[in-house]
Design a protein around this motif. Structure first.
Motif, PDB file in Angstrom:
ATOM      1  N   LEU A  86       0.818  -1.209   0.000  1.00  0.00           N
ATOM      2  CA  LEU A  86       0.000   0.000   0.000  1.00  0.00           C
ATOM      3  C   LEU A  86       0.851   1.258   0.000  1.00  0.00           C
ATOM      4  O   LEU A  86       1.935   1.303   0.595  1.00  0.00           O
ATOM      5  N   LYS A  87       0.339   2.275  -0.677  1.00  0.00           N
ATOM      6  CA  LYS A  87       1.024   3.561  -0.807  1.00  0.00           C
ATOM      7  C   LYS A  87       0.133   4.657  -0.217  1.00  0.00           C
ATOM      8  O   LYS A  87      -1.080   4.498  -0.160  1.00  0.00           O
ATOM      9  N   PRO A  88       0.730   5.771   0.177  1.00  0.00           N
ATOM     10  CA  PRO A  88      -0.088   6.875   0.694  1.00  0.00           C
ATOM     11  C   PRO A  88      -1.177   7.312  -0.280  1.00  0.00           C
ATOM     12  O   PRO A  88      -2.274   7.698   0.147  1.00  0.00           O
ATOM     13  N   GLU A  89      -0.920   7.198  -1.571  1.00  0.00           N
ATOM     14  CA  GLU A  89      -1.921   7.598  -2.562  1.00  0.00           C
ATOM     15  C   GLU A  89      -3.089   6.623  -2.653  1.00  0.00           C
ATOM     16  O   GLU A  89      -4.058   6.883  -3.373  1.00  0.00           O
ATOM     17  N   ASP A  90      -3.006   5.510  -1.951  1.00  0.00           N
ATOM     18  CA  ASP A  90      -4.161   4.599  -1.866  1.00  0.00           C
ATOM     19  C   ASP A  90      -5.159   5.045  -0.802  1.00  0.00           C
ATOM     20  O   ASP A  90      -6.235   4.455  -0.678  1.00  0.00           O
ATOM     21  N   THR A  91      -4.799   6.054  -0.038  1.00  0.00           N
ATOM     22  CA  THR A  91      -5.697   6.568   0.984  1.00  0.00           C
ATOM     23  C   THR A  91      -6.986   7.075   0.362  1.00  0.00           C
ATOM     24  O   THR A  91      -6.962   7.900  -0.555  1.00  0.00           O
ATOM     25  N   ALA A  92      -8.115   6.547   0.847  1.00  0.00           N
ATOM     26  CA  ALA A  92      -9.412   6.903   0.281  1.00  0.00           C
ATOM     27  C   ALA A  92     -10.506   6.185   1.056  1.00  0.00           C
ATOM     28  O   ALA A  92     -10.228   5.303   1.876  1.00  0.00           O
ATOM     29  N   VAL A  93     -11.734   6.556   0.762  1.00  0.00           N
ATOM     30  CA  VAL A  93     -12.876   5.745   1.188  1.00  0.00           C
ATOM     31  C   VAL A  93     -13.155   4.756   0.062  1.00  0.00           C
ATOM     32  O   VAL A  93     -13.306   5.157  -1.101  1.00  0.00           O
ATOM     33  N   TYR A  94     -13.215   3.498   0.412  1.00  0.00           N
ATOM     34  CA  TYR A  94     -13.419   2.439  -0.574  1.00  0.00           C
ATOM     35  C   TYR A  94     -14.875   1.977  -0.518  1.00  0.00           C
ATOM     36  O   TYR A  94     -15.404   1.675   0.558  1.00  0.00           O
ATOM     37  N   TYR A  95     -15.479   1.904  -1.685  1.00  0.00           N
ATOM     38  CA  TYR A  95     -16.885   1.543  -1.804  1.00  0.00           C
ATOM     39  C   TYR A  95     -17.031   0.234  -2.579  1.00  0.00           C
ATOM     40  O   TYR A  95     -16.467   0.079  -3.662  1.00  0.00           O
ATOM     41  N   CYS A  96     -17.815  -0.659  -2.018  1.00  0.00           N
ATOM     42  CA  CYS A  96     -18.215  -1.866  -2.731  1.00  0.00           C
ATOM     43  C   CYS A  96     -19.454  -1.544  -3.552  1.00  0.00           C
ATOM     44  O   CYS A  96     -20.320  -0.769  -3.108  1.00  0.00           O
ATOM     45  N   ALA A  97     -19.554  -2.136  -4.730  1.00  0.00           N
ATOM     46  CA  ALA A  97     -20.693  -1.888  -5.600  1.00  0.00           C
ATOM     47  C   ALA A  97     -21.105  -3.178  -6.294  1.00  0.00           C
ATOM     48  O   ALA A  97     -20.285  -4.084  -6.468  1.00  0.00           O
TER      49      ALA A  97
END
Length: 124
Positions: A86-97
């Motif tokens: 994992l990288k800092p740029e992977d920081t996010a809210v992750y949504y399942c769809a």
């Protein structure tokens, strides 16, 4: 009624791993393509990975290829996103769809159902 519930987000250092899970607790028994999207602060929601109803086909965003792996459970109503390196740029809210269909779907507009999101923070 499809009802998606995500779990597994959290804080991790760069280079570490996290595993996100998503379950369709509604269990409609219909064919559902499933995917993960993410939205970083100040940015638009973007595609991460998707899997077909059978689990036999997957697709990934270029930014996560070789680091993330999406798999589907035998019961078909769960998907797991294994995130490595994992990288800092992977920081996010992750949504399942999920989408009513059998194929791999990579566009936001194609999806019918969305989870509430789970936050992933990668520290440098």
């Amino acid at each position: 009624q499809v009802h998606l519930v995500e779990s597994g987000g959290g804080l991790v250092q760069a280079g570490g791993s996290l595993r996100l899970s998503c379950e369709d607790s509604g269990r409609t028994f219909s064919s559902l393509g499933m995917g993960w999207f993410r939205q970083a602060p100040g940015k638009e929601r973007e595609f991460v990975a998707a899997v077909s109803w059978s689990g036999g086909a997957t697709d990934y965003a270029d930014s996560v290829k070789g680091r993330f792996r999406l798999s589907r459970g035998d019961a078909k109503n769960t998907v797991d996103l294994q995130m490595n390196s994992l990288k800092p740029e992977d920081t996010a809210v992750y949504y399942c769809a999920a989408v009513d269909g059998s194929y791999v779907y990579t566009e936001i507009y194609e999806y019918d159902y969305w989870g509430q999101g789970t936050r992933v923070t990668v520290s440098s």
